[in-house]
Design a protein around this motif. Structure first.
Motif, PDB file in Angstrom:
ATOM      1  N   PRO A   1     -32.716   9.845   5.148  1.00 49.45           N
ATOM      2  CA  PRO A   1     -31.816  10.958   4.807  1.00 49.45           C
ATOM      3  C   PRO A   1     -32.342  12.313   5.312  1.00 49.45           C
ATOM      4  N   ASP A   2     -31.400  13.201   5.682  1.00 49.18           N
ATOM      5  CA  ASP A   2     -31.764  14.525   6.188  1.00 49.18           C
ATOM      6  C   ASP A   2     -32.443  15.385   5.145  1.00 49.18           C
ATOM      7  N   ASP A   3     -32.333  14.999   3.873  1.00 47.90           N
ATOM      8  CA  ASP A   3     -32.993  15.777   2.825  1.00 47.90           C
ATOM      9  C   ASP A   3     -34.511  15.736   2.969  1.00 47.90           C
ATOM     10  N   VAL A   4     -34.997  14.716   3.687  1.00 46.46           N
ATOM     11  CA  VAL A   4     -36.434  14.645   3.946  1.00 46.46           C
ATOM     12  C   VAL A   4     -36.707  15.551   5.146  1.00 46.46           C
ATOM     13  N   THR A   5     -37.265  16.714   4.898  1.00 47.03           N
ATOM     14  CA  THR A   5     -37.476  17.722   5.948  1.00 47.03           C
ATOM     15  C   THR A   5     -38.850  17.542   6.574  1.00 47.03           C
ATOM     16  N   GLY A   6     -39.006  18.064   7.765  1.00 51.15           N
ATOM     17  CA  GLY A   6     -40.293  18.014   8.447  1.00 51.15           C
ATOM     18  C   GLY A   6     -40.584  16.638   9.017  1.00 51.15           C
ATOM     19  N   ASP A   7     -41.726  16.564   9.700  1.00 50.13           N
ATOM     20  CA  ASP A   7     -42.155  15.284  10.242  1.00 50.13           C
ATOM     21  C   ASP A   7     -42.900  14.503   9.173  1.00 50.13           C
ATOM     22  N   ILE A   8     -42.686  13.188   9.211  1.00 52.30           N
ATOM     23  CA  ILE A   8     -43.314  12.301   8.202  1.00 52.30           C
ATOM     24  C   ILE A   8     -44.778  12.138   8.540  1.00 52.30           C
ATOM     25  N   GLN A   9     -45.632  12.488   7.589  1.00 50.37           N
ATOM     26  CA  GLN A   9     -47.069  12.391   7.789  1.00 50.37           C
ATOM     27  C   GLN A   9     -47.667  11.155   7.090  1.00 50.37           C
TER      28      GLN A   9
ATOM     29  N   GLY B   1     -44.479  11.959   2.429  1.00 49.64           N
ATOM     30  CA  GLY B   1     -45.079  13.286   2.566  1.00 49.64           C
ATOM     31  C   GLY B   1     -44.846  13.838   3.981  1.00 49.64           C
ATOM     32  N   SER B   2     -44.444  15.117   4.068  1.00 47.57           N
ATOM     33  CA  SER B   2     -44.083  15.704   5.359  1.00 47.57           C
ATOM     34  C   SER B   2     -45.081  16.795   5.754  1.00 47.57           C
ATOM     35  N   ASN B   3     -44.971  17.221   7.031  1.00 47.70           N
ATOM     36  CA  ASN B   3     -45.905  18.223   7.542  1.00 47.70           C
ATOM     37  C   ASN B   3     -45.549  19.628   7.079  1.00 47.70           C
ATOM     38  N   ASP B   4     -44.433  19.768   6.328  1.00 45.30           N
ATOM     39  CA  ASP B   4     -44.097  21.085   5.776  1.00 45.30           C
ATOM     40  C   ASP B   4     -44.560  21.210   4.327  1.00 45.30           C
ATOM     41  N   GLY B   5     -45.336  20.246   3.848  1.00 43.95           N
ATOM     42  CA  GLY B   5     -45.885  20.300   2.492  1.00 43.95           C
ATOM     43  C   GLY B   5     -44.988  19.725   1.425  1.00 43.95           C
ATOM     44  N   SER B   6     -43.827  19.189   1.800  1.00 44.34           N
ATOM     45  CA  SER B   6     -42.900  18.644   0.793  1.00 44.34           C
ATOM     46  C   SER B   6     -43.148  17.146   0.579  1.00 44.34           C
ATOM     47  N   VAL B   7     -42.766  16.735  -0.636  1.00 50.43           N
ATOM     48  CA  VAL B   7     -42.820  15.321  -1.002  1.00 50.43           C
ATOM     49  C   VAL B   7     -41.425  14.895  -1.418  1.00 50.43           C
ATOM     50  N   SER B   8     -40.933  13.755  -0.836  1.00 52.84           N
ATOM     51  CA  SER B   8     -39.580  13.276  -1.106  1.00 52.84           C
ATOM     52  C   SER B   8     -39.642  11.857  -1.689  1.00 52.84           C
ATOM     53  N   PHE B   9     -38.676  11.576  -2.603  1.00 55.19           N
ATOM     54  CA  PHE B   9     -38.583  10.246  -3.233  1.00 55.19           C
ATOM     55  C   PHE B   9     -37.271   9.598  -2.808  1.00 55.19           C
TER      56      PHE B   9
ATOM     57  N   PHE C   1     -40.054  17.808  -4.021  1.00 50.33           N
ATOM     58  CA  PHE C   1     -40.669  19.060  -4.469  1.00 50.33           C
ATOM     59  C   PHE C   1     -41.710  19.468  -3.443  1.00 50.33           C
ATOM     60  N   GLN C   2     -42.134  20.710  -3.523  1.00 51.05           N
ATOM     61  CA  GLN C   2     -43.145  21.260  -2.615  1.00 51.05           C
ATOM     62  C   GLN C   2     -44.509  21.005  -3.217  1.00 51.05           C
ATOM     63  N   ALA C   3     -45.272  20.079  -2.615  1.00 46.39           N
ATOM     64  CA  ALA C   3     -46.586  19.732  -3.137  1.00 46.39           C
ATOM     65  C   ALA C   3     -47.667  20.655  -2.602  1.00 46.39           C
ATOM     66  N   HIS C   4     -47.605  20.968  -1.298  1.00 44.97           N
ATOM     67  CA  HIS C   4     -48.588  21.838  -0.658  1.00 44.97           C
ATOM     68  C   HIS C   4     -47.832  22.871   0.165  1.00 44.97           C
ATOM     69  N   SER C   5     -48.510  23.945   0.443  1.00 45.33           N
ATOM     70  CA  SER C   5     -47.850  25.025   1.193  1.00 45.33           C
ATOM     71  C   SER C   5     -47.759  24.728   2.675  1.00 45.33           C
ATOM     72  N   SER C   6     -48.679  23.909   3.189  1.00 43.73           N
ATOM     73  CA  SER C   6     -48.715  23.697   4.641  1.00 43.73           C
ATOM     74  C   SER C   6     -48.309  22.274   5.012  1.00 43.73           C
ATOM     75  N   SER C   7     -49.104  21.291   4.646  1.00 45.51           N
ATOM     76  CA  SER C   7     -48.853  19.923   5.100  1.00 45.51           C
ATOM     77  C   SER C   7     -49.415  18.945   4.092  1.00 45.51           C
ATOM     78  N   VAL C   8     -48.755  17.791   3.958  1.00 40.79           N
ATOM     79  CA  VAL C   8     -49.237  16.696   3.137  1.00 40.79           C
ATOM     80  C   VAL C   8     -49.812  15.646   4.078  1.00 40.79           C
ATOM     81  N   LEU C   9     -51.137  15.418   3.985  1.00 44.25           N
ATOM     82  CA  LEU C   9     -51.793  14.496   4.911  1.00 44.25           C
ATOM     83  C   LEU C   9     -51.836  13.061   4.355  1.00 44.25           C
ATOM     84  N   PHE C  10     -52.156  12.945   3.076  1.00 45.27           N
ATOM     85  CA  PHE C  10     -52.237  11.615   2.441  1.00 45.27           C
ATOM     86  C   PHE C  10     -51.647  11.700   1.033  1.00 45.27           C
TER      87      PHE C  10
END
Length: 932
Positions: A19-27, A39-47, A58-67
């Motif tokens: 879904p497009d609601d998942v923003t950024g690249d998938i990390q 987890g995406s490279n824009d710091g968001s987490v999607s379910f 929700f926004q987990a980190h300000s920059s990127s979610v690595l793991f």
């Protein structure tokens, strides 16, 4: 790899774009608790939910979610990502723990889970480096153990409760030059182990040791995303040439799958591999069934960025944000696919490896057996059918091999059926028939004598015995019967088939008393016929206390009456048995029944004489010493004359009757009111067998004196009659005097001259005044052979006696008349004339009588003060008066007791005198006219 068969045991469930609601690249991705977390490279987490639809974010980190890792035991999400730097000297790399069950408000329009813990990964003690791997181990909540692998060969570990900031941080060093490409936790009992993989090695840390101990398991490693753990906690490392498995002690099995491994995973016992095929240039996703050496599924895919498992499916996420969901087919579909290709071996291996239920496994083996049977490969088909025992109806297999006349295969199947305890009686019969038809005594011995616990046999015992007997394998039948405790079968074979009576008796003697009694009841007739003495010895041990331990109570022992039926054809043996028992046991509970049986044997005149059976069966003299054998001619011992046989029978009958009389007397002692036998039965036996002595004894004991003299009358024993009446007709000794009247009547009706006997009878009748003379005359007048001279003296004496009685009565009447006349005169004088009282003294106190005084008509006078209040009777005469009145009332009361009156009339010699006495005393009053 190319030698492995390929199957489509999996299928694509659905696929499409994320879904497009998942923003950024998938990390990074994770799964668990029914959702896929991205987890995406824009710091968001999607379910994403089960339908691969966006659920929340929700926004987990300000920059990127690595793991990130979604925990299984608690609804926690652990993430590693970049946040804003607080200072140039401090890294912005943070570890966060989110409680997904708690939501905190952010602004006014969105909500996010509560972050319960934040930890800066890099500090002065833990220098910054590139994070290459990440793994969280859940222990007892809320303890976590987090391992972070770096590109400098270090592993940063965090243990504790991050939310409460109660943590312990420590560092593990693998190699200063290598990157940590994969991590894996393993619990080995209570010990916690950590696998660490680099491109050049596979290592193992023992976390229980302080500090943790490092062990190098292999000097080849793997790259990122090619390390995973199996469901048995084995470490799996994928390399271009092969896939390696590692245990705690080193390298295990190796599987040669060519191609560069991009991703490795494990799903329900399957190995998942994304492989770049250098020959075709395609990226292939393969699902390997290592146990059955087959490829369960294979599909060409794009560039895979993540692989995870959730909802029972395998989920592949590609770099272009596409998603492919692959699910496993049901077992029935897999098996249908294999059956169509006749791949029954693969089908069997499949159901066994996937732990299918036993019924499903048996069904596959049945189909394989049918396939082999159709190809006439009977041996292999039977091996498959044997595996279906317990789930497939045995008759299905048995019928097939009966039709094919494959007796060896059928025997094998039936043996297995018995080993598993699932054989019926018919199966046992069929198997034993197979053995006997093949004449395979060795297998028959193995089957019959095979031990499986104490007293346990895995077949129907009675069926086995029956079949072995029919095939003349008597030893085998006896072995089974003895081991199974089927004593009746064991004896049946010994007696009916082998005729071994001595061994049968020994076997019965070895049994428990209760069981021995049962077998004797069943087979005692045969044993008595051939071995009477020995059989009776066994019965004596059973029924008496001989050889019985601890003084067993007599009531607990079997009764001889229980074994009477075994002597049906051998009455003399029964007599001998009961006599021996009666000699030893004096107070048996069944004494009455024993005596009844003995009386029947003693008194019977037509008891079969045992002379012929004795000579034929060779019975011991000890057994038959109670009977007398007939005389045998010296010239020809085998011939006996009719006269000798008849004399011997008469002698035997006489001796038995004498024993019967002794028993009648001994079993009815004087201190017992009732005898220890049935009196009615004894009388019937004596009557049926004309045993006069027994009848006379019984009648006399029962005080049936009239029946006693009736017996003498039937035999016309005049001398015995008179002697009996002398003994039983004396009233002074409790006898019945009326017997003389019956005897006189007998002589009066006999019709022959018996003057001597009549005179003797009249002597006793006259002595005890039993009959009036007129009755005597009328009774004797019926006998025409008697003359008047017989009773002349008796009549003369009676007339003289009667004259004396009449004279005495006349004088008594005159006396009573004179007394009555005087009484009447006194009464008249009292009524008509006055009385003059001339007493001068009081009758009570004897003082001079003064006024007031009281005078009674009886001529007694008293002071009034000497009398009681309202006294109207003379104190002197009143007691005598009351006594007379009481006597009158008593007589009147007795007059109403009809039973007493008639009893006195019946028992009196002269009933008329009793009636006259009642009238004379005024007891019987006049009957009033009911009509007046």
């Amino acid at each position: 790899m190319y030698q492995w068969r390929k199957f489509d045991f999996f299928e694509e469930k659905y696929g499409g774009k994320i879904p497009d609601d998942v923003t950024g690249d998938i990390q990074c991705c994770s799964s668990g608790r029914g959702k896929v977390v991205i987890g995406s490279n824009d710091g968001s987490v999607s379910f994403l939910d089960r339908g691969i639809k966006f659920d929340s974010g929700f926004q987990a980190h300000s920059s990127s979610v690595l793991f990130l890792q979604h925990l299984k035991q608690r609804n926690f999400l652990v993430t590693v990502g970049e946040d804003e730097q607080i200072s140039p000297q401090q890294s912005g790399m943070c570890l966060k723990v989110f409680d997904l069950d708690k939501v905190q408000e952010e602004g006014t329009s969105s909500s996010a889970p509560e972050c319960i813990g934040i930890l800066r990964i890099f500090t002065n003690q833990f220098p910054e480096a590139k994070i290459t791997s990440f793994l969280v181990l859940e222990e007892v909540p809320p303890i976590l153990l987090i391992a972070i692998g770096l590109d400098n060969g270090c592993i940063y570990c965090v243990k504790g409760d991050i939310a409460r900031e109660r943590i312990t941080r420590f560092k593990l060093q693998v190699d200063g030059r290598s990157t940590i490409t994969g991590l894996g936790f393993r619990m080995d009992g209570q010990a916690l182990l950590l696998f660490a993989v680099t491109p050049d090695s596979v290592n193992l840390f023992s976390m229980q040791a302080q500090p943790p101990k490092l062990q190098t398991l292999d000097h080849i490693g793997g790259s990122v995303n090619t390390v995973t753990m199996s469901d048995r906690s084995e470490l799996i490392v994928g390399r271009p040439e092969a896939v390696y498995f590692y245990e705690v002690d080193g390298r295990g099995p190796c599987w040669a799958f060519e191609g560069e491994k991009k991703f490795m995973g494990w799903f329900r016992g399957y190995l998942l591999c994304v492989i770049a095929d250098s020959k075709t240039g395609n990226t292939v996703f393969n699902v390997y069934d290592l146990r059955n050496r087959l490829i369960a599924y294979s599909i060409v895919v794009g560039k895979v960025s993540n692989m995870l498992c959730e909802w029972g499916n395998i989920i592949l996420i590609t770099a272009d944000k596409s998603l492919l969901c692959i699910t496993e087919k049901d077992m029935e579909s897999k098996l249908d696919m294999l059956f169509k290709k006749n791949l029954y071996t693969v089908a069997i291996n499949l159901v066994q490896s996937q732990h299918a239920d036993a019924a499903a496994t048996a069904n596959v083996m049945r189909k394989y057996g049918d396939h082999l049977y159709g190809k006439q490969d009977f041996d292999e088909a039977m091996s498959q059918y044997i595996n279906t025992i317990g789930y497939l109806e045995p008759s299905f297999v048995i019928q097939k091999f009966l039709d094919a006349q494959r007796i060896y295969n059928l025997t094998n199947y039936l043996e297995k059926l018995h080993e598993k305890g699932l054989a019926s009686k018919d199966h046992t019969t069929l198997l034993l028939n197979c053995y006997t038809k093949l004449k395979d005594v060795e297998k028959l011995n193995t089957f019959i004598r095979k031990e499986d616990g104490i007293g346990e046999l895995k077949f129907d015992v009675e069926t086995a015995i029956r079949v072995c007997r029919a095939a003349n394998y008597h030893e085998h039948a006896m072995y089974v019967a003895k081991k199974a405790g089927k004593h009746e079968w064991y004896l049946k074979i010994l007696l009916e088939d082998l005729g071994n009576y001595d061994e049968a008796l020994q076997y019965v003697s070895s049994l428990e008393p209760s069981q021995a009694g049962v077998t004797i009841k069943e087979y005692g007739k045969i044993l008595i016929e051939h071995k009477p003495k020995e059989t009776i010895d066994i019965l004596m041990r059973l029924c008496t206390e001989q050889g019985t331990p601890n003084g067993v109570y007599l009531s607990m022992l079997p009764s001889p009456v229980d074994f009477i039926n075994v002597f049906v054809q051998h009455p003399h043996s029964l007599m001998h048995f009961l006599e021996r028992y009666a000699e030893i046991v004096k107070d048996s509970p069944a004494q009455a029944e024993i005596n009844n049986t003995l009386l029947e044997l003693y008194l019977s005149r037509d008891l079969n004489f045992p002379s012929i059976s004795l000579s034929e069966n060779g019975l011991d003299q000890d057994l038959t010493d109670h009977s007398v054998a007939p005389a045998v001619s010296k010239a020809d011992p085998e011939k006996r004359t009719n006269t000798d046989s008849k004399d011997a029978m008469e002698k035997d009958c006489t001796e038995r009757q004498q024993k019967g009389l002794e028993l009648l007397k001994m079993a009815w002692p004087s201190d017992l009111e009732q005898p220890l036998y049935d009196v009615d039965l004894a009388i019937i036996l004596c009557e049926m067998n004309s045993f006069k002595e027994g009848l006379l004894y019984l009648y006399e004991k029962m005080k049936l004196y009239k029946e006693v003299i009736a017996c003498y009358m039937q035999n016309h024993d005049h001398e015995g009659l008179i002697a009996c009446c002398k003994r039983l007709g004396d009233s002074g000794k409790g006898g019945d005097p009326s017997l003389w009247a019956d005897l006189l009547k007998y002589f009066g009706e006999i019709g022959e001259d018996c003057s001597k006997e009549v005179k003797e009878v009249l002597t006793y009748i006259e002595r005890d005044d039993i009959l009036p003379p007129i009755i005597v005359l009328q009774t004797l007048a019926k006998n025409p052979c008697l003359t008047l001279s017989v009773i002349k003296d008796y009549i003369a004496r009676k007339l003289e006696q009667e004259s004396k009685i009449i004279e005495e009565d006349r004088r008594a009447v005159e006396k009573y008349q004179e007394t009555t006349k005087n009484m009447r005169k006194e009464i008249e004088d009292l009524r008509t004339n006055a009385r003059i009282f001339q007493l001068s003294k009081c009758t009570t106190c004897t003082f001079t009588l003064d006024i007031p005084a009281v005078h009674f008509m009886c001529m007694h006078s008293f002071h009034q003060r000497c009398l009681g209040d309202n006294e109207k009777e003379c104190p002197e005469c009143a007691p005598e008066y009351r006594s007379l009145m009481e006597m009158k009332r008593s007589l009147e009361q007795n007059s109403k007791d009809q039973d007493l009156f008639f009893q006195q009339v019946k028992s009196s010699k002269d009933g008329f005198s009793v009636i006259a006495e009642y009238f004379g005393k005024g007891i019987i009053s006049k009957t009033s006219d009911a009509t007046s």
